[in-house]
Every structure is written in C-alpha cells, then in structure tokens.
Design a protein around this motif. Sequence first.
Motif, PDB file in Angstrom:
ATOM      1  N   GLU A 131       0.819  -1.212   0.000  1.00 53.24           N
ATOM      2  CA  GLU A 131       0.000   0.000   0.000  1.00 53.24           C
ATOM      3  C   GLU A 131       0.853   1.264   0.000  1.00 53.24           C
ATOM      4  O   GLU A 131       0.543   2.217  -0.702  1.00 53.24           O
ATOM      5  CB  GLU A 131      -0.951  -0.008   1.199  1.00 53.24           C
ATOM      6  CG  GLU A 131      -1.897  -1.171   1.115  1.00 53.24           C
ATOM      7  CD  GLU A 131      -3.311  -0.829   1.481  1.00 53.24           C
ATOM      8  OE1 GLU A 131      -3.637   0.346   1.660  1.00 53.24           O
ATOM      9  OE2 GLU A 131      -4.088  -1.784   1.566  1.00 53.24           O
ATOM     10  N   HIS A 132       1.926   1.276   0.780  1.00 50.89           N
ATOM     11  CA  HIS A 132       2.770   2.471   0.866  1.00 50.89           C
ATOM     12  C   HIS A 132       3.424   2.810  -0.476  1.00 50.89           C
ATOM     13  O   HIS A 132       3.282   3.948  -0.951  1.00 50.89           O
ATOM     14  CB  HIS A 132       3.810   2.320   1.972  1.00 50.89           C
ATOM     15  CG  HIS A 132       4.653   3.535   2.142  1.00 50.89           C
ATOM     16  ND1 HIS A 132       4.172   4.712   2.679  1.00 50.89           N
ATOM     17  CD2 HIS A 132       5.942   3.774   1.821  1.00 50.89           C
ATOM     18  CE1 HIS A 132       5.120   5.615   2.687  1.00 50.89           C
ATOM     19  NE2 HIS A 132       6.215   5.071   2.174  1.00 50.89           N
ATOM     20  N   PRO A 133       4.135   1.883  -1.124  1.00 48.01           N
ATOM     21  CA  PRO A 133       4.706   2.266  -2.424  1.00 48.01           C
ATOM     22  C   PRO A 133       3.641   2.579  -3.472  1.00 48.01           C
ATOM     23  O   PRO A 133       3.841   3.449  -4.313  1.00 48.01           O
ATOM     24  CB  PRO A 133       5.570   1.069  -2.821  1.00 48.01           C
ATOM     25  CG  PRO A 133       5.167  -0.043  -1.948  1.00 48.01           C
ATOM     26  CD  PRO A 133       4.561   0.545  -0.718  1.00 48.01           C
ATOM     27  N   ALA A 134       2.512   1.889  -3.428  1.00 51.11           N
ATOM     28  CA  ALA A 134       1.450   2.191  -4.395  1.00 51.11           C
ATOM     29  C   ALA A 134       0.955   3.622  -4.232  1.00 51.11           C
ATOM     30  O   ALA A 134       0.649   4.304  -5.218  1.00 51.11           O
ATOM     31  CB  ALA A 134       0.296   1.204  -4.248  1.00 51.11           C
ATOM     32  N   ALA A 135       0.901   4.106  -2.992  1.00 53.43           N
ATOM     33  CA  ALA A 135       0.406   5.464  -2.722  1.00 53.43           C
ATOM     34  C   ALA A 135       1.473   6.533  -2.888  1.00 53.43           C
ATOM     35  O   ALA A 135       1.167   7.659  -3.262  1.00 53.43           O
ATOM     36  CB  ALA A 135      -0.166   5.531  -1.305  1.00 53.43           C
ATOM     37  N   THR A 136       2.736   6.209  -2.612  1.00 50.81           N
ATOM     38  CA  THR A 136       3.770   7.243  -2.562  1.00 50.81           C
ATOM     39  C   THR A 136       4.813   7.173  -3.672  1.00 50.81           C
ATOM     40  O   THR A 136       5.464   8.175  -3.959  1.00 50.81           O
ATOM     41  CB  THR A 136       4.514   7.197  -1.218  1.00 50.81           C
ATOM     42  OG1 THR A 136       5.164   5.931  -1.091  1.00 50.81           O
ATOM     43  CG2 THR A 136       3.555   7.401  -0.054  1.00 50.81           C
ATOM     44  N   ALA A 137       5.009   6.002  -4.251  1.00 47.36           N
ATOM     45  CA  ALA A 137       6.048   5.847  -5.277  1.00 47.36           C
ATOM     46  C   ALA A 137       5.609   4.804  -6.305  1.00 47.36           C
ATOM     47  O   ALA A 137       6.229   3.748  -6.435  1.00 47.36           O
ATOM     48  CB  ALA A 137       7.369   5.440  -4.629  1.00 47.36           C
ATOM     49  N   PRO A 138       4.553   5.084  -7.053  1.00 45.44           N
ATOM     50  CA  PRO A 138       3.974   4.070  -7.932  1.00 45.44           C
ATOM     51  C   PRO A 138       4.874   3.610  -9.084  1.00 45.44           C
ATOM     52  O   PRO A 138       4.578   2.614  -9.726  1.00 45.44           O
ATOM     53  CB  PRO A 138       2.693   4.724  -8.449  1.00 45.44           C
ATOM     54  CG  PRO A 138       2.888   6.185  -8.256  1.00 45.44           C
ATOM     55  CD  PRO A 138       3.810   6.336  -7.082  1.00 45.44           C
ATOM     56  N   THR A 139       5.988   4.307  -9.324  1.00 46.08           N
ATOM     57  CA  THR A 139       6.902   3.868 -10.387  1.00 46.08           C
ATOM     58  C   THR A 139       8.116   3.118  -9.830  1.00 46.08           C
ATOM     59  O   THR A 139       8.961   2.660 -10.592  1.00 46.08           O
ATOM     60  CB  THR A 139       7.389   5.065 -11.231  1.00 46.08           C
ATOM     61  OG1 THR A 139       8.077   5.980 -10.380  1.00 46.08           O
ATOM     62  CG2 THR A 139       6.224   5.755 -11.916  1.00 46.08           C
ATOM     63  N   ARG A 140       8.194   3.005  -8.523  1.00 48.31           N
ATOM     64  CA  ARG A 140       9.316   2.312  -7.881  1.00 48.31           C
ATOM     65  C   ARG A 140       9.316   0.833  -8.287  1.00 48.31           C
ATOM     66  O   ARG A 140       8.268   0.190  -8.311  1.00 48.31           O
ATOM     67  CB  ARG A 140       9.159   2.426  -6.376  1.00 48.31           C
ATOM     68  CG  ARG A 140      10.215   1.711  -5.596  1.00 48.31           C
ATOM     69  CD  ARG A 140       9.958   1.837  -4.120  1.00 48.31           C
ATOM     70  NE  ARG A 140      10.996   1.171  -3.387  1.00 48.31           N
ATOM     71  CZ  ARG A 140      11.141   1.246  -2.092  1.00 48.31           C
ATOM     72  NH1 ARG A 140      10.281   1.951  -1.383  1.00 48.31           N
ATOM     73  NH2 ARG A 140      12.101   0.618  -1.490  1.00 48.31           N
TER      74      ARG A 140
END
Length: 118
Positions: free
Chosen positions: A3-12
């Motif tokens: 959830e965190h990368p999807a919300a804050t860094a979706p291209t990571r």
Amino acid sequence: MLEHPAATAPTRPVTVLHADRSPADHALRADTDRLISALSNARATFWYERDAEQATGSRTGPMNLETPELPVDANVYPCGPFPFMREVGAQLLPGGIPARNIRYEVFGPDPWLADTTP
C-alpha cells in the motif's frame, strides 16, 4: 506492505514473491493483485505446494529464489513462519543480498526469546 509504495512511489521497482499451500489458501490475493496493478514497475511470482495450475503463471513447489533474480541492492521484507524464514534466508544471503538489506517478520512464536514463565 504494498500500500505504501502504491500510494507514494507508484513507479518504484517492486518484486512480490509469495509462497503458499494453494491458491485457495493465499490470503489477500485480490488485494495483492490490485496493488501490483497500481505499481507500474512491479512484478510478481507465486509458488504453491498444490493446485498451482489453478493460478495463471504460478509455480509449483516451495519458493525458489534462483529465479527471479533479485538485485543485490534490493531491500527484502520476508514474512512467514520460522521454518519458511530459515529457508528464505538460506537463499537470500548466498544469493548476494546483504543481511543489512533484510528486514523480516516471523509469524508465530519468536524462537530467540527465552521462555520466561515461572
């Protein structure tokens, strides 16, 4: 965890690896698929002890970290019961992932804590 990368860094770049008894036993599979879809640079591999053919692209058997390749600078977050964690650790460290890049959560009693009951 997704959830965190999807919300804050979706291209990571994110690699999701999951092992379970069967596709029917795979907790939160729909949520996992939804969050992987929200990450433009994510890939996933699932292993199942049985019925792997019921889940497209899944592999049969225990998790094998020889493939997919993990970058040596990857931050790895294994979670699971202690026997599983021992197997994963035995593959990560010789595979070049430094211990400082591994954060883990054991599901179940922590074998390193002494029994403090009187």
